[in-house]
Scaffold this active site. Structure first.
Site, PDB file in Angstrom:
ATOM      1  CD  GLU A  46      -3.067  -0.930   0.394  1.00  0.00           C
ATOM      2  OE1 GLU A  46      -3.123   0.091  -0.326  1.00  0.00           O
ATOM      3  OE2 GLU A  46      -3.936  -1.809   0.378  1.00  0.00           O
ATOM      4  CB  CYS A  80      -1.841   7.114   0.979  1.00  0.00           C
ATOM      5  SG  CYS A  80      -3.294   6.446   1.778  1.00  0.00           S
TER       6      CYS A  80
END
Ligand code: NAD
Length: 511
Positions: free
Chosen positions: A268, A302
């Protein structure tokens, strides 16, 4: 542990079981004070919250061995029984939501409501995982051979490694840990060295719940520096899965090392997320979404919005409104409910942002507003809006700071091309009231990201869907949908209850 704290912070840590008396034992399976000392710094003040010792000696081996032993037992528990332990963990998190949310805010500088939101996300993940514990479904298939039954089943995988980034210091553990726990795995968590206290607090809560259930110590945690412990885990064949959240640079190293030993990696990584605003958009909605996406969490998600693609007809008006909104963002103490933007995580994050701004200008970008550090204690910067063009290489990189690049376009095709031209592929959004534009953006020839939204910003995903992104974002998926499958191993079973031994594909093999 040395605590130099005001009374309120001391009370928070004490509620979470972190104090001088139990400083060495927070990972349950070990107690070590012989390692290196690191400090947890409050980014809003630049002051030390507490010092902790990284484990030294043979602690790593002890933790891996203990985790492997815990797995041997945990995998024999039924999945619903494992779910019941996770349910109780959620109850404990509910009890300590305020204290833990406050600690998140103190340690990484998120505004308090985001700190609390992060703990809520842990709870939501846990609730989802409890339900999953009764839904780890396999399929049955029709065998081509008579009197044969064919099906697949899912078994636990083993002790899994969880490496997390500083910016979601507890939620990302929960995305992994809640699901891994119901799947029957034990785990070893290597949190960011920038957020050790929240990791200790969560581990202690987990330990208490396990102890109350006579469950084996499946929630292990190993503090480490920037790389060493993570690298050791990545190379460790006893950890069949490494779930790693962080920068693309880190993911490349982890992915290669895990592939080298035929392990499984769930990556991720960084994003470079864009919002497309069409001439026909509801601009009020779009403005709020862009502001939250670009300025919220000081641009340290993110999924933060880093690129804003504006159709020519509304570009000037939208930019003017956005600049006005930027001017009214309250920056400061994250615990003040009126604050919208806290600090960056540390001085090196401030330096990175300033270096990016120099580069932006050298590549032809124009700073429309912001662009400076804020004098005083802590690591505060101004949120920054930049007029950019797609030829600027810096816009293809993730600068983990509140910098938003604006671009203009004429047609949706052009916008999609610019949108997809970066190496990352995490989150994306379009604002439009035209159904055809929306569907075009969501189609196979539209956004190339793992997450694509219409009239919702890029930031702030719900846990029910699978979360993650394509290209240099790593391809991993966590949280909801069928993401649980990566934490288990699939087994295809065929059972012959007849008296013949027919071979598949009609092959004859008779003596
Ligand atoms: P980082 O890459 O510096 O560190 C992340 C974690 O990896 C830390 O625990 C670190 O100690 C460890 N690590 C670093 N190098 C390693 C190596 N070679 N081997 C093993 N472990 C290693 O990231 P950060 O600064 O803490 O976090 C910010 C980054 O994380 C941003 O790029 C952000 O986009 C990304 N992020 C992605 C997601 C997502 O779900 N896609 C979520 C949160 C953060």
């Amino acid at each position: 542990m040395t605590l130099t704290l005001d009374d309120q912070v001391q009370a928070t840590l004490r509620e979470l079981g972190i104090d001088d008396e139990n400083s060495g034992g927070f990972a349950g399976t070990w107690s070590a004070l012989e390692g290196t000392r690191i400090e947890s710094i409050n980014p809003a003040t630049g002051k030390t919250l507490a010092a902790v010792w990284l484990p030294g000696g043979d602690t790593y081996e002890k933790v891996v061995a203990s985790s492997a032993a815990a797995y041997e037992e945990w995998r024999t528990w039924t999945a619903p029984a494992r779910g019941e332990v996770v349910r109780q963990l959620c109850d404990e998190l509910r009890k300590h939501k305020d204290a833990l949310g406050h600690l998140v805010s103190l340690e990484v500088g998120k505004v308090l409501s985001e700190g609390l939101g992060e703990v809520q996300e842990m709870i939501d993940m846990g609730d989802l995982a409890v339900g999953m514990s009764r839904q780890l479904y396999g399929k049955t298939m029709h065998s081509e051979r008579p009197l044969h039954r064919m099906y697949e089943q899912w078994h636990p995988l083993g002790p899994v490694g969880i490496i997390t980034a500083f910016n979601f210091p507890v939620a990302v553990w929960a995305w992994n840990a809640m699901v891994a726990a119901v799947c029957g795995d034990s785990m070893i968590w290597k949190p960011s060295h920038l957020a050790p206290l929240t990791a200790i607090a969560v581990t202690k809560i987990g330990e208490r719940v396990l102890a109350a259930n006579d469950a084996p110590p499946i929630f292990n945690m190993l503090l480490g520096g920037r790389k060493e412990v993570g690298e050791r885990m990545t190379a460790d064949r006893r950890l069949p899965l490494i779930s790693a959240t962080g920068s693309t640079r880190m993911g490349k190293a982890v992915g290669q090392a895990v592939a080298d030993r035929f392990g499984r990696a769930l990556l991720e990584l960084g994003g470079n997320n864009a919002i497309v605003v069409m001439d026909d958009a509801d601009l009020d909605l779009a403005l709020r979404a862009v502001l939250f996406g670009a300025v919220g969490t000081a641009g340290q998600r993110c999924t933060s919005t880093r690129r804003l693609l504006l159709q020519r007809g509304i570009a000037a008006e939208f930019k003017a409104r956005l600049m006005e909104a930027y001017g009214s963002v309250r920056i400061g103490d994250p615990s003040d409910p009126k604050t919208l933007m806290g600090p960056l995580i540390d001085q090196s994050a401030v330096d990175n942002m300033m270096a990016a701004l120099v580069r932006i200008q050298s590549e032809g970008g124009v700073i429309l507003t912001g662009g400076k550090t804020i004098e005083g204690p802590g690591f505060f910067v101004q949120p920054t809006l930049v007029e950019a063009n797609a030829a600027m290489p810096v816009t293809c990189e993730e600068t983990f700071a509140p910098i938003l690049y604006t671009f203009e376009f004429d047609t949706l095709d052009e916008a999609i091309e610019v949108h997809n031209s970066v190496p990352q592929g995490l989150s994306s959004a379009i604002f439009t009231l035209n159904m055809r534009h929306a569907e075009r953006f969501l189609s196979a020839a539209g956004s190339d990201c793992g997450i694509a939204n219409v009239n919702i910003g890029t930031s702030g995903a719900e846990i029910g869907g699978a979360f993650g992104g394509e290209k240099e974002t790593g391809g991993g998926r966590e949280a909801g949908s069928d993401s649980w499958k990566i934490y288990m191993r699939r087994q295809t079973c065929t059972l012959n209850w007849g008296e013949e031994l027919p071979l598949a594909q009609g092959v004859e093999f008779e003596v």
